[in-house]
Design an enzyme around this catalytic site. Sequence first.
Site, PDB file in Angstrom:
ATOM      1  N   THR A 188    -104.868 -64.155  19.123  1.00  0.00           N
ATOM      2  CA  THR A 188    -104.394 -65.129  20.108  1.00  0.00           C
ATOM      3  C   THR A 188    -104.475 -64.498  21.499  1.00  0.00           C
ATOM      4  O   THR A 188    -104.488 -63.271  21.619  1.00  0.00           O
ATOM      5  CB  THR A 188    -102.926 -65.511  19.834  1.00  0.00           C
ATOM      6  N   GLU A 333    -104.867 -70.478  15.625  1.00  0.00           N
ATOM      7  CA  GLU A 333    -104.278 -70.515  14.291  1.00  0.00           C
ATOM      8  C   GLU A 333    -104.835 -71.639  13.409  1.00  0.00           C
ATOM      9  O   GLU A 333    -104.492 -71.741  12.242  1.00  0.00           O
ATOM     10  CB  GLU A 333    -102.750 -70.690  14.409  1.00  0.00           C
ATOM     11  N   LYS A 440     -88.166 -79.006  32.540  1.00  0.00           N
ATOM     12  CA  LYS A 440     -86.909 -79.650  32.170  1.00  0.00           C
ATOM     13  C   LYS A 440     -86.159 -79.993  33.444  1.00  0.00           C
ATOM     14  O   LYS A 440     -85.638 -79.118  34.127  1.00  0.00           O
ATOM     15  CB  LYS A 440     -86.084 -78.716  31.286  1.00  0.00           C
ATOM     16  N   TRP A 445     -87.455 -84.279  30.115  1.00  0.00           N
ATOM     17  CA  TRP A 445     -88.673 -83.479  30.148  1.00  0.00           C
ATOM     18  C   TRP A 445     -89.766 -84.177  30.952  1.00  0.00           C
ATOM     19  O   TRP A 445     -90.000 -85.369  30.781  1.00  0.00           O
ATOM     20  CB  TRP A 445     -89.209 -83.261  28.718  1.00  0.00           C
TER      21      TRP A 445
END
Length: 543
Positions: A188, A333, A440, A445
């Site tokens: 990653t 992934e 936030k 959000w």
Amino acid sequence: MHQPGLMMNRPLLISGVLSHGASQFAEQEIVSRETHGPLHRYTFGQMAQRAAQLAHALRGLGLRPGSMVGSIAWNNHRHLEAYYAVSGSGMVMHTCNPRLHPDQLAYIINHAEDEVVCFDATFAPLVRELAPRCPTVKAWICLTDAANQVAIEGGPGVLVYEDLIAPHSTEFDWPVLDETAGAALCYTSGTTGHPKGVLYSHRALVLNATTACLPAVLCLSPQEAVLPVVPMFHINGWCIPYAALISGAKLVLPGPKLDAPSLYGLMEAERVTVGGAVPTIWLGVAQHLEQLGAGLSSLKRICVGGTAMPEALIAKYQERYGVEVRHGWGMTETTAIATLSALGPQDLKRPPQERYALLAKQGKPLPGIEIQVVDERGHPLPKDGTSQGELMVRGAWIVERYYKADRSALVDGWFPTGDIATIDASGVLTIRDRVKDVIKSGGEWISSIDLESAAMAHPAVAMAAVIGIPHPKWDERPLLFIVRKPQHTLEKQEVLDFLHTRVAKWWVPDDVRFVDALPVGGTGKVQKNVLRQWYATGEPQAA
Ligand code: AMP
């Protein structure tokens, strides 16, 4: 009572993909930009012979099934041969992202315990820096010929690829492996902490690559010519290097030339019909076409992903260039693509603007993949298009645990992606943000992706990125960074007025910063950690 199926149990292997491509489409072409400039051209059949030669050469260096072979390389024909030779002979192809920090590169090569690393001449300075720090690597192979070889002064001895493979047989007895054995490894990007390794099995790669050929995905066949601009050093080049051999599609590899004029020239000259790249690449190509006043004479469809594809760009490709956009979501992934935008029969009757809005979403899971969103306690949320939570994924090509980790990465059998998403009643996924990027504000959000997409719709905006910055009353408020298109003027108030017509009032950023360029990482994503540093330090100065 359980009744076992009465089918042969033949494993799905990368060597099987190679043998299929080389025998069924022996004359199909692979065109590849060499690192030193010219185009190289040969066939699937010839590629398979050279992969066999490399497999022998690696054995000669003492490597065995299970050995790790690193690569620091562009998308080119020698890298492709390594893909097949290494995995096909039971070793693991560890593709390294050359744009990682050298400390991280040294970390992943050591963590993987690479025994050999293949590299392109471009990366010779990097190899010089890495070699003393990578004790497990016993050979560094430069992917070139004697005429173009590089000596690394004060660095390790370097083997020249062409000299290394030349003496060997063009036939190799590919071993029959367990299809769940590791075939490829990718780490990653790791903006925080150490990168984590994902070890892909043969089975996962073959299943994903086969699915990629479907009409509703890349729609590959011997009539198509496919250009993976998406790097082979990141999530297996979306498995396009395998899908080409499965489907018989001509494969066009761009080498190091990823600028818009070079890509445009290559697509036209090689009659590319299908392209795969992150949105920034397609943005650059569109700007180049605008400057030239040119069109795309062979390209039919593009697959995009890695970051959200703005709706305005989807519309431009369809309307101006007649190119269909297929927008996918995936991550290291998930081997390659896991979901893809899709228009159902009813959607095709909708007005164009509604279709583009639908294509800007991340679509539906590919067969074999399931998704759900969950709240903070891990409870599944309704698929109503508005309930947002963390996206969970499971399926035949999703990671179970990171390389060398002693614990599973799964929660109740699902992989937690770190993405915030919604899923609507028809199963369409919309990625709203990364968990770490979502803003936030006052307990609600704000999706940085939606804000960026809204800003990108302004005709003078070339690129846009949003971060959350601390606010004493609201916790966080959005800050918008904008790169203007060349020869365009644009002022802050104009941007804010434009956004007022497109997003909720409380989403409109308090401030806009104009910059010359955004920091884009090796996998085509805007590096928001760098933007946060810019905010903290006041750099760079306004454009
Ligand atoms: P990587 O592992 O570096 O490929 O990054 C994977 C991440 O990229 C995902 O978890 C998403 O946050 C993001 N991503 C990938 N595809 C898309 C997309 N189509 N739209 C928005 N974000 C995406």
